[in-house]
Design a protein around this motif. Sequence first.
Motif, PDB file in Angstrom:
ATOM      1  N   GLU A 293       0.819  -1.363  -0.007  1.00  0.00           N
ATOM      2  CA  GLU A 293      -0.022  -0.018  -0.036  1.00  0.00           C
ATOM      3  C   GLU A 293       0.773   1.435  -0.149  1.00  0.00           C
ATOM      4  OE1 GLU A 293      -2.428  -0.496   3.414  1.00  0.00           O
ATOM      5  OE2 GLU A 293      -3.555  -2.045   2.668  1.00  0.00           O
ATOM      6  N   LYS A 294       1.962   1.359   0.700  1.00  0.00           N
ATOM      7  CA  LYS A 294       2.995   2.530   0.895  1.00  0.00           C
ATOM      8  C   LYS A 294       4.034   2.540  -0.308  1.00  0.00           C
ATOM      9  CE  LYS A 294       3.793   3.918   4.947  1.00  0.00           C
ATOM     10  NZ  LYS A 294       4.275   3.992   6.408  1.00  0.00           N
ATOM     11  N   THR A 295       4.281   1.510  -1.137  1.00  0.00           N
ATOM     12  CA  THR A 295       5.390   1.494  -2.042  1.00  0.00           C
ATOM     13  C   THR A 295       5.205   2.339  -3.253  1.00  0.00           C
ATOM     14  OG1 THR A 295       5.677  -0.991  -1.424  1.00  0.00           O
ATOM     15  CG2 THR A 295       6.372  -0.131  -3.736  1.00  0.00           C
ATOM     16  N   THR A 296       6.207   2.944  -3.337  1.00  0.00           N
ATOM     17  CA  THR A 296       6.301   4.016  -4.415  1.00  0.00           C
ATOM     18  C   THR A 296       6.896   3.372  -5.832  1.00  0.00           C
ATOM     19  OG1 THR A 296       8.717   4.459  -3.712  1.00  0.00           O
ATOM     20  CG2 THR A 296       6.954   5.870  -2.730  1.00  0.00           C
ATOM     21  N   GLU A 297       6.856   3.953  -6.761  1.00  0.00           N
ATOM     22  CA  GLU A 297       7.317   3.465  -8.058  1.00  0.00           C
ATOM     23  C   GLU A 297       8.793   2.918  -8.012  1.00  0.00           C
ATOM     24  OE1 GLU A 297       6.295   2.256 -11.704  1.00  0.00           O
ATOM     25  OE2 GLU A 297       5.058   3.497 -10.295  1.00  0.00           O
TER      26      GLU A 297
ATOM     27  N   LYS B 179       8.716  -0.661  -6.399  1.00  0.00           N
ATOM     28  CA  LYS B 179       7.796  -1.769  -6.848  1.00  0.00           C
ATOM     29  C   LYS B 179       8.877  -2.977  -7.159  1.00  0.00           C
ATOM     30  CE  LYS B 179       3.678   0.695  -8.351  1.00  0.00           C
ATOM     31  NZ  LYS B 179       2.883   0.917  -9.457  1.00  0.00           N
ATOM     32  N   PRO B 180      10.089  -2.795  -7.753  1.00  0.00           N
ATOM     33  CA  PRO B 180      10.374  -3.995  -8.196  1.00  0.00           C
ATOM     34  C   PRO B 180      10.872  -4.818  -6.663  1.00  0.00           C
ATOM     35  CG  PRO B 180      11.330  -2.517  -9.517  1.00  0.00           C
ATOM     36  CD  PRO B 180      10.451  -1.734  -8.441  1.00  0.00           C
ATOM     37  N   LEU B 181      11.569  -4.054  -5.677  1.00  0.00           N
ATOM     38  CA  LEU B 181      11.742  -4.567  -4.462  1.00  0.00           C
ATOM     39  C   LEU B 181      10.231  -5.421  -3.834  1.00  0.00           C
ATOM     40  CD1 LEU B 181      13.536  -5.211  -1.962  1.00  0.00           C
ATOM     41  CD2 LEU B 181      13.084  -3.189  -1.253  1.00  0.00           C
ATOM     42  N   HIS B 182       9.371  -4.743  -3.859  1.00  0.00           N
ATOM     43  CA  HIS B 182       8.097  -5.205  -3.322  1.00  0.00           C
ATOM     44  C   HIS B 182       7.631  -6.515  -3.915  1.00  0.00           C
ATOM     45  CE1 HIS B 182       4.153  -5.335  -1.376  1.00  0.00           C
ATOM     46  NE2 HIS B 182       3.620  -5.510  -2.644  1.00  0.00           N
TER      47      HIS B 182
ATOM     48  N   SER C  20      15.284   4.163   4.240  1.00  0.00           N
ATOM     49  CA  SER C  20      15.668   4.383   2.726  1.00  0.00           C
ATOM     50  C   SER C  20      16.417   5.662   2.657  1.00  0.00           C
ATOM     51  CB  SER C  20      14.321   4.179   1.935  1.00  0.00           C
ATOM     52  OG  SER C  20      14.681   4.604   0.661  1.00  0.00           O
ATOM     53  N   PRO C  21      17.474   5.693   1.822  1.00  0.00           N
ATOM     54  CA  PRO C  21      18.025   6.987   1.761  1.00  0.00           C
ATOM     55  C   PRO C  21      17.059   7.793   0.791  1.00  0.00           C
ATOM     56  CG  PRO C  21      18.604   5.299   0.132  1.00  0.00           C
ATOM     57  CD  PRO C  21      17.701   4.438   0.850  1.00  0.00           C
ATOM     58  N   ASN C  22      15.945   7.610  -0.021  1.00  0.00           N
ATOM     59  CA  ASN C  22      14.944   8.415  -0.603  1.00  0.00           C
ATOM     60  C   ASN C  22      13.988   9.058   0.580  1.00  0.00           C
ATOM     61  OD1 ASN C  22      16.403   8.041  -2.801  1.00  0.00           O
ATOM     62  ND2 ASN C  22      15.160   6.067  -3.347  1.00  0.00           N
ATOM     63  N   THR C  23      13.901   8.595   1.738  1.00  0.00           N
ATOM     64  CA  THR C  23      12.757   9.019   2.669  1.00  0.00           C
ATOM     65  C   THR C  23      13.538  10.094   3.162  1.00  0.00           C
ATOM     66  OG1 THR C  23      12.521   6.654   2.927  1.00  0.00           O
ATOM     67  CG2 THR C  23      11.637   8.214   4.492  1.00  0.00           C
ATOM     68  N   PRO C  24      12.536  11.291   3.325  1.00  0.00           N
ATOM     69  CA  PRO C  24      12.904  12.521   4.260  1.00  0.00           C
ATOM     70  C   PRO C  24      13.305  12.080   5.699  1.00  0.00           C
ATOM     71  CG  PRO C  24      10.862  12.986   3.169  1.00  0.00           C
ATOM     72  CD  PRO C  24      11.313  11.351   3.011  1.00  0.00           C
ATOM     73  N   HIS C  25      14.453  13.007   6.244  1.00  0.00           N
ATOM     74  CA  HIS C  25      15.007  12.698   7.330  1.00  0.00           C
ATOM     75  C   HIS C  25      13.798  13.206   8.382  1.00  0.00           C
ATOM     76  CE1 HIS C  25      18.667  11.542   5.858  1.00  0.00           C
ATOM     77  NE2 HIS C  25      18.997  12.740   5.339  1.00  0.00           N
ATOM     78  N   THR C  26      13.842  12.299   9.410  1.00  0.00           N
ATOM     79  CA  THR C  26      12.863  12.547  10.539  1.00  0.00           C
ATOM     80  C   THR C  26      13.752  12.381  11.760  1.00  0.00           C
ATOM     81  OG1 THR C  26      12.204  10.468  10.549  1.00  0.00           O
ATOM     82  CG2 THR C  26      10.789  12.288   9.427  1.00  0.00           C
ATOM     83  N   PRO C  27      13.137  12.873  12.992  1.00  0.00           N
ATOM     84  CA  PRO C  27      13.977  12.675  14.382  1.00  0.00           C
ATOM     85  C   PRO C  27      14.176  11.589  14.569  1.00  0.00           C
ATOM     86  CG  PRO C  27      12.301  14.570  14.450  1.00  0.00           C
ATOM     87  CD  PRO C  27      12.057  13.700  13.323  1.00  0.00           C
ATOM     88  N   ARG C  28      15.247  11.119  15.228  1.00  0.00           N
ATOM     89  CA  ARG C  28      15.645   9.837  15.946  1.00  0.00           C
ATOM     90  C   ARG C  28      15.152   9.582  17.098  1.00  0.00           C
ATOM     91  NH1 ARG C  28      20.299   8.213  18.583  1.00  0.00           N
ATOM     92  NH2 ARG C  28      21.162  10.236  18.314  1.00  0.00           N
ATOM     93  N   SER C  29      14.510   8.364  17.367  1.00  0.00           N
ATOM     94  CA  SER C  29      14.077   8.022  18.824  1.00  0.00           C
ATOM     95  C   SER C  29      15.039   8.328  19.977  1.00  0.00           C
ATOM     96  CB  SER C  29      13.363   6.811  18.642  1.00  0.00           C
ATOM     97  OG  SER C  29      12.843   6.384  19.996  1.00  0.00           O
ATOM     98  N   SER C  30      14.682   8.596  20.918  1.00  0.00           N
ATOM     99  CA  SER C  30      15.732   8.541  22.072  1.00  0.00           C
ATOM    100  C   SER C  30      15.468   7.254  22.984  1.00  0.00           C
ATOM    101  CB  SER C  30      15.389   9.526  23.215  1.00  0.00           C
ATOM    102  OG  SER C  30      14.054   9.507  23.724  1.00  0.00           O
TER     103      SER C  30
END
Length: 1470
Positions: free
Chosen positions: A1214-1218, A1221-1224, A1387-1397
Amino acid sequence: METYIRQRQLIMSPLIPSRVIGENEPLTAVFNKVIATREVNHKGQGLFVTLKLLPGDLAQVRKDYPHFVDRSQLSSGKWASQKSSSQGEFDRGKKKTPKNVELILSVHDDEGNSIEKVIFPGAGYDGISEYKSVIYYQVKQPCWNETVKVTIPIEDVCRCHLRVMFRHRSSQDSRDKSEKPFGMAFVRLMRGDGTTLKDGRHGLIVYKVDVKKAEDAKVYLTLPATCAEVEEKEKQTGKTFHHSGVIPVTKDSFQIATLTCSTKLTQNVDLLGLLNWRSKPEDLDQILQRLMEVEGGEIFLQDTLDALFNIMMETSEKDTYDTLVFDALVFIITLIGDIKFQHFNPVLETYINKHFSATLAYMKLTSVLNYYVGHAEESVLSERLYSALKALKYLFRFIVQSRVLYLRFYGNSEDGDAFFNSIRSLFLSFNTLMDRPLDEGVKIKGAILKYLPSIINDIQSAFDPVELSVLLAKFIESIPDSQLVRQKLGCLCKMVESDLFRQPDCRDVFLPLVTDQLSGQLDDHSCKPDHEACAQLLSTVLDNLDRKDVGPTRGHVQLIMERLLRRVNRTVISMERSSPLIGQYLACMTAILKQMDDMHYAHYISTFKTRQDIVDFLMETFIMFKDLMGDVFPADWMIMNLVQMQVFLRAINQYSDVLNMYFLDQAHFELQLWNNYFHLTVAFLTHKTLQLESFSQEKRNKILNRYGDMRKTIGFKIGDMWYNLGPHKMKFIPAMVGPILEVTLVPEPEIRKATIPIFFDMMQCEHNFSPGRTFETFENELITKLDQEVEGGRGDEQYKVLLEKTLLEHCRRHRYLSQSGEELALLLSSLLENLLAYRTITHDESPEHRMSCTVNVLNFYKEKKREDIYIRYLYKLRDLHLDCENYTEASYTLLLHAELLEWSDKPCAPHLIPGDGKHVWTQQELKERLIQEIICYLDKGKMWEKAIELGKQLAKMHESHMFDFMELSQLLKKQAGFYESIMHAMRPQPEYFAVGYYGLGLPSFLRNKMFIYRGKEYEWLEDFSLNSTDIQCFTVKPVLTVPHQFKDKGVPEQILNYYRTNEVDQFSYSRPFRKGEKDPDNEFATMWIEKTTYITLYRFPGILKWFEVKSATVEEISPLANAVETMEMANEKLSNLVQQQDCDRSLSINPLSMLLSGIVDPAVMGGFSNYEKAFFTDTYIQEHPEDHERIEVLKQLIALQIPLLADGIRIHGEKTTEPLKPLHNRLVTCFQDLREKVEKHYGVITLPCSLTERKKSRVGSVVMPYILSSTLRRMSTVSTLSNASSGLSSGSASSDGPSCISSQDDRRTSVLSRSEEDNRIARKNRKEWSVSKSQVLLERQSDADETPPEKQQRPKSLQLGDRRLTLFHGASSQLSLSNPLSPLPSSPNTPHTPRSSSYSSLLSDNDVNYIDTPGTPPPMPPKKHPHEIDNFGFPSEFTPPLPMKIESKPPPPPPKTRKSMCPSYEHTPH
């Protein structure tokens, strides 16, 4: 002299060519120009002259400086005239240019004969007969300014004159020889009236020399020599003077300047008239009057005094000239007293002693002086008397010398008592004058007081000393008490300094007078005492009494002691310590005590009328001694301070006898007096001046040789006085415990041995007199004072040993104190050990050591229930924590203080109030203040759970008891912030380190012990350093204890993370090892885990960042059990990651992609196939029948992965991007193969819907609980029960129906620590065991960018972490909320978000339980996973769900660990 040497040196130097500076300028003009010129370009040429004044007369200079004086010098007794040829103006005559004039000076007598060798051109030169001047070339008005000295015998001066010849000099030698003098001038050295040539300039008349008689002295001496003589003659005749003599006068003019120096000849007519008074006796009145107008420099002392006394003696039958001669004598003496003529004082002394011969002068002088004093009220005589008083010293020198000469020639029978009567009359006149009102003749009175003492030493040689003393005493008594106090005391001081006071009989007269005057001034009722003058007088008296040549002084010292000692004491007591006079009075008091002997002390005590008077005196003295000893004089005045201490010591010993004699019996015992005595002696013994250890060995030896060790004397005396108290001892307990302790702490073995037994005596005394037969009061006081003294730097190891030994020896011999006394001795020894360690470590650079010592002391005082000292050290510990920013530990430290308080309005005891204790608090107020401070520190330490707990207590009090709703509202707001911080704020979990200390060089509180240390945020093993080579250090994992309120409930990971590293006291460390032979195909079959569990004395966090390990247990975990836990953790992580992805669609899909890929498409030799080979074979099952149940559990866990993977792949699709898709597609393919295999071998398992439903909060946010692996397995097998009260909710969709609740009896989970779970599988010869999400972001992004998704290799970091659940066989297995697996990289293509503590589950950087803002940068990455420390030396590459193959190597020691190996589960937005 130096000029002469430089001249000699100049002769030896090469000649310097001269330069013409000004042809027609005189030399003085050249000098002036050179001096005025600031910058002279001398080009290295010139003459440098230095001058030096040599002290002494000619003979002394020749003796001291023989190299300077090598020529004959001028001798005294001659007349010298220094002539300076000033200037002249000469007519050029027939010449076109001015003349080149040379001046020739010579000395001639009346006959014209030349006086040979009387002219001296400079000091050190031989005399010459003619002096020739410098020649100025063609200068009309030459200015020579050349000085020469003419020395002529006195008898020849009257017939000599100076003659100056003027001659023109030619530049041509032939013509110059023919040049003759063209002019002549002369001047007589003696005038017609008998005076010499006046000093100053004289214009001389220049006569022509072309007449033959011009050089005939008999001719030109009849002519006027100076212009002044011409003017005088013109005045006498009234006509213009015409030079009609035989010698014509030229038009030229010439001036000279003269200065006459002589001790016999004068230029003053009046002085000459006095010297020649016999020629005109009728003019004596005028002569004597004019004498007093003569300047001092013109008087010839001996001749003048001879003339005056001759006049007095030759007119002795008459009194006509007595007053005038007296006034003239006073005038001369006054002149000599002037500072300009002070060098004449020796001359006057010599005259009086050797040349004075007027035997009857004393009668005349005393008569006039008596008359002046008796008529002082007359204004005319008042000034004369004042002048006479200023000259009184030398007047009496003449009087006494005259009397001595008279007695020498005539004896005593001639004048009877006339001289004595005159002296008596003089003093009577003085007394009458002094008794007048102050405003009358105050100037005269002051002069009498100032100058009268100066005659004492002289007059006593001609007058009876005792009678003179009486006269002087009456003179002082005649002065009113309130008048001229300072002058009177100053006069007395000079009298005491005289030779008269050194005679015992005279002292008998003087001393009562002195003591009366001083006691009147120092009396308590004195209005304005002159303390400075009193101190000066008293110190002078004491100095004279201390001399060796003054005879017996015992009675005089006694008189001073009786009259002045008490007054001096009180004066010192009343003075400010900053007063500049206190040192003088202290020195006087010390001098009095020093000169007192034992009989003086006994006599002085006997002078007091009552016991109370003695008490008052001793109280004053003790207090004064204590305040003054060694603190008034500068510290470097060692001799003065030691003398003072020596005198005080002797006085203290004397006064101690008085105490024993008068104040020891029951009826007259004075508690305060004895108390002051003991405090004084203690202060004396401990004074810094006497601490010989602080001095150098040389200085110490000198002090011991001269003064001895005064501490021993006073120390033994303290012991004697204590034992003398008898039944009174109880009155000094506990007050004297502290002072005696100070004495025993002095680092002198003999003093310690003599005074430590006093402690036992105190124990025995309190035991005998207390109702409970204890010595608790003594014990508490001793502990308190010992703490203060040791902290202040006193005490040492030797003292500890001696104290324990001495007390044990005494107590063991006692019938009743043997047990309790021994306990106290050992207790004190333990306390000293802690205190000495604390004091030593306070200077240590390590704050940890200081904290440890502080806690040791804390615990001691806590056991002894000494809250006052306990609280003091609590705040020292708090300050240490704050300095190190250990806010959590600081809060727990303060909490110990708060727990001592109640929620009541009772006032706080002073010892419960921190700081100075001056502020008055109730217990409730102080406790509230402390809790507020504690909450503040907890907030800084991110311990919000504890802060909420304390806040609730405080809120309850505000709501139910204080009714302070405003404060309550602020508290609730703060709590709300804490709740929000728990869920959203970043809170790194601390690492824990086990540290073992081994080595004899370590402090006793560390030696051979193991501690668990709580690290700071982001502090890894390599950062954690204790700077010691004697330690063993490795990382341990805290064992989670789930709070009862969270059991079997869905608890968010943010909440649960707190309890993973807090509220813990158990820690584990795991080490892999091998049993049996290694299977080359499957290493896991023989890989075991050794887990060591450490239990600390206290729970973390606490008042320290480390606590000692009280016990340790070791257990071994089988490979199968390790495999079960590994699978449980993999399922747990997968389940929670799937739920989070389904719950929050904004999260990055990369972690899910990597996790799914690692499970469904394992690497070579990866996956659970290794488990199948190791444990599912018939051989293994036959050899290990006891593992049948565990094997079934492992199979069930493998089957349980399938539904979890199904949900994960569904969400992934459901969340796979184009690009993904080969990986999925590959994941789907691999999953289908895996599913068929698993379902075929291990069956089909479905999950209940309760684990996949979302639970909405009231505000609409999603609450994602943390679902444990054991719960997943249990819920999947018991799927027919209801899940209404399971406490778990999920957002994951499932096709299955509702699940049921698992009852308490069905739960078989175990609670294990993270370290237990981290060390199940050995990791060896692999690059990594697991890599944190941040590491993956940093290390694997480039690979992700370059490799297409369908061809991506499985990252080496895709592995299961260390947070595993272990199932044990038994009736009730417990739930383990231990560390989940490490997170997978995003994934390297994912926007960076804060790391959990928090690091508790398999999550990526974006795996959070709330909606995160895209684009927020992550925090700094951690270094390693914390669980890596448990598998030291076994880096591995692991792909879920089964571990990879491990190569065989011997296990190395534990390496360092980086915290970045910790998995993360919580995220904080930034």
